[in-house]
Enzyme design. Structure first.
Site, PDB file in Angstrom:
ATOM      1  N   CYS A 174     -10.167 -17.431  17.511  1.00 37.07           N
ATOM      2  CA  CYS A 174     -10.471 -17.056  16.176  1.00 37.07           C
ATOM      3  C   CYS A 174      -9.847 -15.563  15.908  1.00 37.07           C
ATOM      4  CB  CYS A 174     -11.674 -16.418  16.898  1.00 37.07           C
ATOM      5  SG  CYS A 174     -13.057 -17.291  17.056  1.00 37.07           S
TER       6      CYS A 174
ATOM      7  N   ARG B  15     -13.597 -16.916  12.128  1.00 30.06           N
ATOM      8  CA  ARG B  15     -14.084 -17.894  13.597  1.00 30.06           C
ATOM      9  C   ARG B  15     -13.802 -19.709  13.329  1.00 30.06           C
ATOM     10  NH1 ARG B  15     -19.555 -21.509  14.539  1.00 30.06           N
ATOM     11  NH2 ARG B  15     -20.082 -21.849  16.594  1.00 30.06           N
TER      12      ARG B  15
ATOM     13  N   ALA C  66     -14.970 -22.739  14.419  1.00 33.41           N
ATOM     14  CA  ALA C  66     -15.980 -23.385  14.942  1.00 33.41           C
ATOM     15  C   ALA C  66     -15.889 -24.345  16.159  1.00 33.41           C
ATOM     16  CB  ALA C  66     -17.185 -23.548  14.229  1.00 33.41           C
TER      17      ALA C  66
ATOM     18  N   GLU D 173     -13.109 -17.342  25.180  1.00 31.00           N
ATOM     19  CA  GLU D 173     -13.759 -18.292  25.767  1.00 31.00           C
ATOM     20  C   GLU D 173     -13.821 -17.444  27.210  1.00 31.00           C
ATOM     21  OE1 GLU D 173     -10.441 -20.209  25.397  1.00 31.00           O
ATOM     22  OE2 GLU D 173     -11.229 -19.751  22.987  1.00 31.00           O
TER      23      GLU D 173
END
Length: 510
Positions: A2, A46, A48, A73
């Site tokens: 991101c 973002r 996804a 993450e």
């Protein structure tokens, strides 16, 4: 992958919005720019990966008076979210664990960052402070600077804040900082919460070490398979990327795709084919030409934000392959083998160290600069094409193990480099790949070295009289070859050297 961005201290102008959009490639699925506190704006692009289009995974994540945007993450997010006393907006995201951990640790930012198992760069705010943090090795990037009004700007890449700031700094890996919103005139003061262990104090037998190396690396790969988008591998045909592919293939229900790149005569392409056949996974090969490599260099310099020849040479093939993957496949997450060479000291010059102690010191130095070299190349080459890269060798547990092993395990006379790693994974790869000596990603593009091709091109491109005056044009870190001259020229046509040239580390090889 991101993109995150913030401005603290003023309202957002159209020029600042345009700068924020320069990193939209990092997250093409959703763009949000929100005022979370008076004169505190958090921006988010973002990509996804988990539940595409799912609202709870959007950002900013908010609750308990806190708002956060994060590029990363968090692999242990479920355990960190247990018994969360508050309801979070967009709490479905793994990055919501940053807020829950912060509250659990009674707003101790260092403890919060240390508790996160993953890769991350985040910006969090409440009514009094802005909090920023970056993962231990700097796998996810973060930069900051102040504008002429004294407002603080933070972003995932230099290009999204450089024209707005007086000077740009990188936020150091393994650090966090608390910035008072009412005292923005004070300089950002990073606090270190993690350092690569410098003392080799794990005196284990070879057999025990092999077991630990294998078990921890396998777990590192497994946790990085989080997400429901298609996975792929950057398969060079060498040991590191092939090992990661072998491990991940055992866990993925849907067959991943292996991607390789090289010149038509590349010996590595044949080795990559052997690995893909051995693992019984689809294999796509991108054959490129020397001219394509030359033509793409201005784009590569802009994407990588550097003029270092080593990063650019290696980045060319990486960039072209990611561009191809983005255009021709539905793969969004790539696994790669970066970090193993630094951890195990397996570069050719490192294996010529006079003794194991010298090698250990050089490993620590290379790990310190990793975020300015291979990690930088990985992040920028993939993110601008809407892809995410994951690097299992740079898992915190794996680093803590390997960096503390006896240096003699990494410098074994009459043994192939990375002997310990190779022997730990007997049977996981064909022997001709497992026991094949290392070749660099750029050098292995074909029988002709890419460096020779570029050097020859630059000798013809840069006039002799211009090159002889290089010290006048570039007095700081004067180029030593015509290739360096060309990269520096492109860089300074793209970025303001006085603002961010100091961020570029060069000549990491000794």
């Amino acid at each position: 992958m991101c993109g995150i961005w913030a401005i603290i201290g003023e309202q957002v102008t159209p020029q600042q919005q345009d700068a924020f959009m320069k990193i939209v490639g990092r997250g093409p699925d959703l763009t949000v720019l929100e005022e979370v506190q008076p004169n505190v704006h958090l921006g988010f692009h973002r990509l996804a990966i988990v539940m595409p289009g799912d609202t709870p995974s959007a950002q900013p994540i908010a609750g308990g008076g806190l708002s956060v945007v994060c590029n990363g993450e968090i692999y242990n997010h479920q355990s960190l979210k247990i018994d969360c006393p508050i309801t979070l907006k967009n709490g479905g995201s793994d990055c919501a664990a940053i807020i829950t951990s912060f509250l659990k640790h009674k707003e101790d930012l260092k403890e919060t960052c240390a508790s996160l198992d993953g890769v991350f760069a985040f910006i969090m705010a409440d009514s009094k402070n802005v909090y920023i943090g970056r993962d231990p090795i700097g796998v996810r990037p973060l930069f900051y600077g102040y504008n002429s009004n004294g407002s603080l700007l933070i972003g995932s890449e230099v290009k999204c804040i450089e024209e707005l700031c007086e000077r740009v700094e990188y936020f150091p890996p393994g650090c966090c900082a608390t910035i008072s919103i009412s005292s923005l005139n004070r300089p950002v003061q990073p606090q270190q919460y993690y350092t690569v262990p410098s003392v080799a104090d794990r005196f284990l037998s070879i057999e025990c070490t092999q077991t630990l190396v294998r078990d921890i690396l396998v777990k590192s790969v497994e946790k990085r398979l989080m997400g429901n988008r298609n996975f792929g591998f950057m398969l060079s045909g060498g040991l590191d990327s092939s090992l990661i592919a072998s491990i991940a293939t055992r866990f993925l229900k849907q067959k991943p795709v292996a991607f390789s790149v090289g010149f038509e005569d590349s010996p590595d392409l044949e080795n990559a084919r052997k690995v893909a056949d051995y693992l019984k996974i689809p294999h796509e090969i991108l054959v490129i030409t020397p001219q394509q490599c030359i033509d793409i260099i201005p784009e590569v310099v802009f994407a990588l934000e550097t003029f270092d020849p080593l990063i650019i040479r290696c980045g060319i093939a990486h960039y072209l392959l990611c561009q191809h993957i983005s255009k021709s496949s539905d793969v969004k997450v790539l696994l790669s083998g970066e970090g193993a060479d630094e951890l195990f000291g397996s570069y050719a010059y490192m294996q010529r160290a006079p003794n194991a102690l010298h090698l250990h010191k050089e490993i620590l130095r290379r790990m310190h600069h990793l975020h300015q070299y291979d990690v930088l190349r990985c992040d920028r080459s993939t993110s601008c094409h809407g892809l995410e890269i994951r690097v299992p060798f740079l898992d915190k547990r794996f680093i803590d193990l390997v960096s503390r092993l006896p240096p003699t395990y990494k410098l074994m006379p009459m043994k192939l480099e990375k002997h310990l790693l190779r022997s730990a994974f007997e049977g996981w790869l064909p022997d001709e790949v497992l026991w094949r000596s290392k070749e660099g990603f750029a050098e292995a593009l074909g029988k002709t070295d890419l460096g020779d091709i570029l050097a020859d091109h630059c000798d013809k491109l840069i006039p002799k009289d211009l090159y002889e005056q290089r010290a006048e044009r570039f007095p700081d870190r004067t180029p030593e070859t015509t290739e360096e001259y060309w990269y520096r020229q492109i860089f300074e046509e793209t970025f303001v050297y006085d603002k961010m040239g100091h961020l570029v580390h060069t000549k990491v090889y000794r």
